[in-house]
Design an enzyme around this catalytic site. Structure first.
Site, PDB file in Angstrom:
ATOM      1  N   VAL A   1       7.672  16.209 -77.666  1.00  0.00           N
ATOM      2  CA  VAL A   1       7.049  15.794 -76.408  1.00  0.00           C
ATOM      3  C   VAL A   1       7.225  16.899 -75.380  1.00  0.00           C
ATOM      4  O   VAL A   1       8.162  17.687 -75.442  1.00  0.00           O
ATOM      5  CB  VAL A   1       7.656  14.478 -75.863  1.00  0.00           C
ATOM      6  CG1 VAL A   1       7.392  13.334 -76.799  1.00  0.00           C
ATOM      7  CG2 VAL A   1       9.133  14.621 -75.576  1.00  0.00           C
ATOM      8  N   SER A   2       6.307  16.943 -74.424  1.00  0.00           N
ATOM      9  CA  SER A   2       6.467  17.862 -73.299  1.00  0.00           C
ATOM     10  C   SER A   2       6.867  17.032 -72.098  1.00  0.00           C
ATOM     11  O   SER A   2       6.785  15.803 -72.119  1.00  0.00           O
ATOM     12  CB  SER A   2       5.160  18.604 -73.016  1.00  0.00           C
ATOM     13  OG  SER A   2       4.196  17.711 -72.516  1.00  0.00           O
ATOM     14  N   THR A   3       7.264  17.706 -71.026  1.00  0.00           N
ATOM     15  CA  THR A   3       7.653  16.958 -69.826  1.00  0.00           C
ATOM     16  C   THR A   3       6.436  16.290 -69.207  1.00  0.00           C
ATOM     17  O   THR A   3       6.548  15.258 -68.567  1.00  0.00           O
ATOM     18  CB  THR A   3       8.320  17.889 -68.803  1.00  0.00           C
ATOM     19  OG1 THR A   3       7.511  19.047 -68.646  1.00  0.00           O
ATOM     20  CG2 THR A   3       9.702  18.303 -69.264  1.00  0.00           C
TER      21      THR A   3
ATOM     22  N   GLN B   1       4.434  12.538 -72.668  1.00  0.00           N
ATOM     23  CA  GLN B   1       5.510  11.970 -73.480  1.00  0.00           C
ATOM     24  C   GLN B   1       4.993  11.322 -74.767  1.00  0.00           C
ATOM     25  O   GLN B   1       5.729  10.665 -75.470  1.00  0.00           O
ATOM     26  CB  GLN B   1       6.299  10.940 -72.655  1.00  0.00           C
ATOM     27  CG  GLN B   1       7.012  11.548 -71.465  1.00  0.00           C
ATOM     28  CD  GLN B   1       8.093  12.536 -71.877  1.00  0.00           C
ATOM     29  OE1 GLN B   1       8.855  12.287 -72.794  1.00  0.00           O
ATOM     30  NE2 GLN B   1       8.151  13.674 -71.209  1.00  0.00           N
TER      31      GLN B   1
END
EC number: 3.1.22.-
Length: 197
Positions: free
Chosen positions: A8-10, A13
Site C-alpha cells: 500500500v502507499s500512503t 490504502q
C-alpha cells in the site's frame, strides 16, 4: 515462476489495482505488505525474497512499491541479480531478464550514484563557504572562552565540580571534557587508588 509483491502507499490504502495487474501478468504467488514504504520492516517482502529461487522473476506493479529510495531499489535488484532472479516492473516497463532492461537499470544506478555524489559535493561546498564567512556548523557553544576559563579558575580554587557545573548550567561530563581532572596515584596495599584533584 513469477512471484508478485504489492504494498500500500500512503495515498492509496487499497492493493486491488496492483493485485489485479500482477494476476494478469501471470504471477503464481503474490506477497503483500500493508504498511508504508518508509518502514524498514516489511514481512511480505521478506517472505517473497525467501520464496524466490534462481530463474524466478519478482514482479511489482510500479518501482516505488518495491524500494524506499533509488539507492535501496538498486541494491535490492542487485541482490536479486546475484541470486539469478529477474525483476520486472509492469507500469515502468522494466524487465531485467532482457539486455535492454538490464541496461536501463544500470543507467538508473549510475544516475542514482551521480545524484548522491552531487549532493555530497554541494553539501561540502556549502560548509566550506560558511566556514570562509566565519560561520561554524552545529549548535552555538554553551559558554564563551572567557566563561570556560573562569570555570577552570573556580576548579583550581577547589570549588567542587558539581557546584561549578550548576553555576554555569553545564553537564558534569561537559565540565570534565573541558577541564579534565588531574589524577594522583597513591600506592596502598598493592592497589592504586585514584583521587580527583
Amino acid at each position: 515462476m513469477l512471484i508478485g509483491y504489492v504494498r500500500v502507499s500512503t495515498n492509496d490504502q487499497n492493493t486491488d489495482l496492483q493485485r489485479n495487474a500482477l494476476v494478469c501478468a501471470g504471477c503464481e504467488q503474490i506477497f503483500e505488505d500493508k504498511l508504508s514504504g518508509t518502514r524498514t520492516d516489511r514481512p511480505g517482502l521478506k517472505r517473497a525474497l525467501k520464496r524466490l529461487q534462481k530463474g524466478d522473476t519478482l514482479v511489482v506493479w510500479k518501482l516505488d512499491r518495491l524500494g524506499r529510495s533509488m539507492k535501496h531499489l538498486i541494491s535490492l535488484v542487485g541482490e536479486l541479480r546475484e541470486r539469478g532472479i529477474n525483476f520486472r516492473s509492469l507500469t515502468d516497463s522494466i524487465d531485467t531478464s532482457s539486455p535492454m532492461g538490464r541496461f536501463f537499470f544500470h543507467v538508473m544506478g549510475a544516475l542514482a550514484e551521480m545524484e548522491r555524489e552531487l549532493i555530497i559535493e554541494r553539501t561540502m561546498a556549502g560548509l566550506a563557504a560558511a566556514r570562509n564567512k566565519g560561520r561554524i556548523g552545529g549548535r552555538p557553544p554553551k559558554l564563551t572562552k572567557a566563561e570556560w576559563e573562569q570555570a577552570g579558575r573556580l576548579l583550581a580554587q577547589g570549588i567542587p565540580r558539581k557546584q561549578v557545573a550548576l553555576i554555569y548550567d553545564v553537564a558534569l561530563s561537559t565540565l570534565y571534557k573541558k577541564h579534565p581532572a588531574k589524577r594522583t596515584h597513591i600506592e596502598n596495599d598493592d592497589r592504586i587508588n585514584q583521587i580527583d584533584r
